[in-house]
Write an enzyme that holds these catalytic residues in place. Structure first.
Site, PDB file in Angstrom:
ATOM      1  N   GLU A  13       0.879  -1.161   0.000  1.00 42.04           N
ATOM      2  CA  GLU A  13       0.000   0.000   0.000  1.00 42.04           C
ATOM      3  C   GLU A  13       0.917   1.211   0.000  1.00 42.04           C
ATOM      4  O   GLU A  13       1.891   1.262   0.751  1.00 42.04           O
ATOM      5  CB  GLU A  13      -0.922   0.006   1.216  1.00 42.04           C
ATOM      6  CG  GLU A  13      -1.806  -1.226   1.349  1.00 42.04           C
ATOM      7  CD  GLU A  13      -2.707  -1.481   0.141  1.00 42.04           C
ATOM      8  OE1 GLU A  13      -3.013  -0.499  -0.590  1.00 42.04           O
ATOM      9  OE2 GLU A  13      -3.089  -2.641  -0.076  1.00 42.04           O
ATOM     10  N   HIS A 151      -7.504  -4.073  -0.033  1.00 43.33           N
ATOM     11  CA  HIS A 151      -6.667  -2.867  -0.051  1.00 43.33           C
ATOM     12  C   HIS A 151      -5.911  -2.656   1.257  1.00 43.33           C
ATOM     13  O   HIS A 151      -5.484  -1.537   1.545  1.00 43.33           O
ATOM     14  CB  HIS A 151      -7.495  -1.623  -0.410  1.00 43.33           C
ATOM     15  CG  HIS A 151      -8.174  -1.732  -1.733  1.00 43.33           C
ATOM     16  ND1 HIS A 151      -7.474  -1.801  -2.917  1.00 43.33           N
ATOM     17  CD2 HIS A 151      -9.491  -1.813  -2.060  1.00 43.33           C
ATOM     18  CE1 HIS A 151      -8.339  -1.902  -3.926  1.00 43.33           C
ATOM     19  NE2 HIS A 151      -9.562  -1.911  -3.424  1.00 43.33           N
ATOM     20  N   ASP A 156      -4.414  -8.563   1.417  1.00 41.86           N
ATOM     21  CA  ASP A 156      -4.219  -8.761  -0.019  1.00 41.86           C
ATOM     22  C   ASP A 156      -3.136  -9.793  -0.310  1.00 41.86           C
ATOM     23  O   ASP A 156      -3.267 -10.613  -1.230  1.00 41.86           O
ATOM     24  CB  ASP A 156      -3.851  -7.433  -0.686  1.00 41.86           C
ATOM     25  CG  ASP A 156      -5.047  -6.510  -0.849  1.00 41.86           C
ATOM     26  OD1 ASP A 156      -6.168  -6.927  -0.516  1.00 41.86           O
ATOM     27  OD2 ASP A 156      -4.855  -5.374  -1.314  1.00 41.86           O
TER      28      ASP A 156
END
Length: 669
Positions: A13, A151, A156
């Site tokens: 991220e 996310h 993920d």
């Protein structure tokens, strides 16, 4: 890669997508996968030492407050480097995560990543060919993989690890021949994704009964379809309808009246009906149910919808619901124009093309897997956002069924469709197809329902419009000239280097094509300069309707050139047909890569045939037509086209539906 390889499935991220412009990692997630299992997971929030955009906070749920006490990337980079040592990196969109992480390693003084890497987006596109979306959360939902926090890097990464395991199982469940084909194309995939496929190839095994190898492909074996038979005992009374429909459906008074009117009409007067059905009436069940009691394979029901989307909805939802309600098979078939279906022979030719790019190869690999699943060959099953990739122009069916002796003749999807039409009691088509091919559906005067009939007249008018697209004709002739002998790649003259007879024929064909191109150019210039003596400025599309006087001039001026063009196209078609017949009869005399060359000729031949039909049917002086000259912009002389459009379609509609029994036109009020 081998059976003991450890795969490091990573997800990042970040504050944005541009690491070179200062974007930074805010969370690192990793799941180690070995022997088909996740053996370790780790996640780490990272202080980016810069603001986090609001969109990123909203997407990830990661706020600045959560990162205040988190380490900087430089503090944990060595730990990440050690974790990834001697692994194969995996990511969902690897060309984002891999270079981003590598750049961050370099920024803090470590070596860039050197490990092999795999992309699960590309793998999913190949191994799950009919999905409409390849977002991670959509894939995990489809495969029933737990994915609690999309996310977020930790969730993920773990979900992508499970996705990798699921895709490996999918690949190894494929027929051995298909596995080998995919592995053979692997070098053109992203990074080392193809090496991963090659490492998973299983020993050759026998095909199950549901599959059969045909030429280059493993396809689903056609299943026999029982002929449709009408049901007995139509529920004529309100009590019978309630007993049949409840509790699955609410019995509506208007719907019941509609059912009875249709059944009575179909079994007695068989006169045309026009029904306006309000929203919520249940019109689809309202006409399908009564016809289930009268339609048979000998006299089927043809249902025409406004669009192919509605056609699919009817076939995929309404018909299965009716089958469940009635407890009957109700053989039904969806019919579209040939271009909606895969041509196996054309697809086989593309596999030998040496110049295919990565995206084309991925699409070909996707098709190879899809062939082990599809029973129809309908390209719409791929759920692609568009079908404009050059490959589709070469693999769409032209309507010409393979000749006896061709390895793909028995499995030709369009030929199988036509055979299924003859055995079905329900034929589902669309207005565009019905308007153009009613003669193919009108045997034995079938019943007809035109759903959304308010759109039908426009489709009939469009079907009877005749267009001589001289610009497109030029493009096809230029392409044919290139294939004969003007291209940089291997051409037809090179393919026939050892045949003096065919080289002479090809040289004669090239001369005719050049002469025809000259004639087309002269026609375009003549019409252009007469119609537009002072071209308008700008770049807008030009669609100029001709006056009666202008039509008379056009008809007189082009009579000779159009007649010459028709003769030339006929000669070109005859030569090309003989050429393709020679190739089919002597395939072993050519290089394997020549298959793509001759398939390109097939595509050009189909396009020229369409142009010949338009030319033959062009009626410039027909008083029922409006003649227009069109240009994509005012100066595009070489793209000029002439169209004769029908403006009064009523008589045409009447003629078309006259071949059917108990016609029912359904429209919304």
């Amino acid at each position: 890669m081998d059976a003991d390889t450890i795969y490091a499935v990573i997800d990042l991220e970040t504050t944005g997508t541009a690491v070179q412009k200062g974007d930074r990692i805010i969370q690192f997630g990793c799941a180690l996968v070995q022997h088909g299992h996740i053996i370790h997971t780790t996640a780490q929030l990272i202080n980016p030492d810069r603001p986090i955009p609001g969109t990123i906070q909203q997407l990830t749920g990661i706020t600045p407050a959560m990162l205040t006490s988190a380490p900087y990337f430089g503090d944990v980079a060595a730990t990440f480097e050690a974790l990834l040592q001697d692994t194969v990196i995996v990511a969902h969109n690897v060309n984002f995560d891999y270079p981003f992480l590598s750049a961050e390693f370099e920024r803090v003084g470590l070596s860039p990543l050197q490990q092999p890497a795999i992309d699960t987006v590309e793998l999913a596109q190949i191994l799950l060919p009919t999905l409409a979306s390849y977002r991670l959360q959509d894939l995990t939902s489809y495969l029933h993989i737990q994915h609690d926090q999309p996310h977020r890097a930790d969730s993920d990464a773990a979900s992508t690890g499970q996705l990798l395991v699921a895709l490996a199982k999918r690949f190894q469940a494929l027929p051995s021949h298909t596995q080998q084909q995919l592995a053979g194309f692997g070098p053109q995939l992203l990074r080392q994704t193809g090496d991963w496929l090659a490492s998973l190839v299983t020993p050759r095994k026998a095909l199950p009964d549901s599959l059969v190898q045909v030429g280059e492909f493993v396809v689903r074996r056609p299943q026999p379809v029982a002929e449709g038979a009408a049901l007995a005992n139509y529920p004529a009374t309100p009590a019978a309808k309630r007993a049949l429909l409840r509790p699955a459906y609410r019995v509506r008074g208007g719907q019941s009246k509609m059912m009875d009117a249709i059944y009575t009409n179909a079994t007695t007067t068989q006169a045309p009906l026009f029904v306006e059905a309000g929203t919520g009436l249940g019109k689809t069940l309202g006409y399908l149910l009564p016809y289930a009691y009268v339609a048979t394979a000998e006299r089927p029901l043809v249902v025409s919808t406004a669009t192919t989307v509605l056609q699919e909805q009817l076939a995929d939802t309404a018909v299965p619901q009716l089958r469940a309600l009635l407890g009957a098979p109700l053989p039904a078939v969806v019919v579209k124009s040939p271009r909606h279906y895969l041509d196996l022979r054309g697809f086989a030719a593309t596999l030998h093309a040496q110049s295919a790019n990565r995206l084309t190869r991925v699409l070909e690999m996707r098709l190879l897997v899809w062939l082990t699943q599809t029973t129809t060959g309908d390209l719409a099953e791929l759920h692609m956002t568009n079908y404009r990739a050059p490959l589709f122009n070469r693999i769409r069916h032209t309507g010409q069924v393979a000749a006896p002796g061709d390895p793909y003749q028995a499995m030709d999807f369009y030929a199988r469709l036509q055979a299924q039409v003859a055995r079905s009691s329900m034929i589902i088509t669309n207005h565009a197809y019905l308007a153009r091919h009613a003669d193919l559906l009108g045997h034995h005067r079938p019943f007809l329902v035109v759903d959304e009939a308010q759109h039908f007249a426009d489709q009939v008018a469009a079907a009877h419009a005749r267009k001589l697209d001289l610009g497109r004709l030029r493009v096809r002739l230029l392409k044919l000239a290139e294939l004969i002998g003007h291209g940089d790649a291997r051409d037809l003259l090179a393919a026939y280097a050892d045949s003096a007879v065919w080289r002479y024929k090809l040289q004669s064909l090239a001369a005719l094509v050049d002469d025809t191109l000259t004639g087309v150019t002269r026609m375009q210039e003549t019409v252009y300069h007469h119609q537009f003596p002072q071209p308008a400025a700008g770049s807008a599309f030009v669609d100029a309707a001709l006056t009666a006087e202008q039509v008379t001039w056009l008809t007189t001026t082009l009579a000779g050139p159009l007649a010459k063009l028709g003769r030339a196209l006929a000669t070109i078609a005859s030569t090309v047909t003989a050429l393709l017949a020679d190739y089919t009869a002597n395939t072993t005399h050519f290089l394997p890569s020549d298959a793509a060359l001759f398939q390109a000729v097939v595509g050009i031949a189909a396009g020229l045939a369409t142009q010949r039909e338009g030319l033959a049917d062009l009626r410039l002086g027909d008083p029922a037509s409006v003649v227009t000259v069109t240009l994509p912009h005012p100066l595009a002389v070489t793209d000029l086209a002439i169209t004769a459009s029908v403006y009064e379609s009523g008589p045409l509609v009447q003629d078309l539906v006259a071949g059917f029994t108990a016609r029912r036109l359904s429209a919304r009020p």
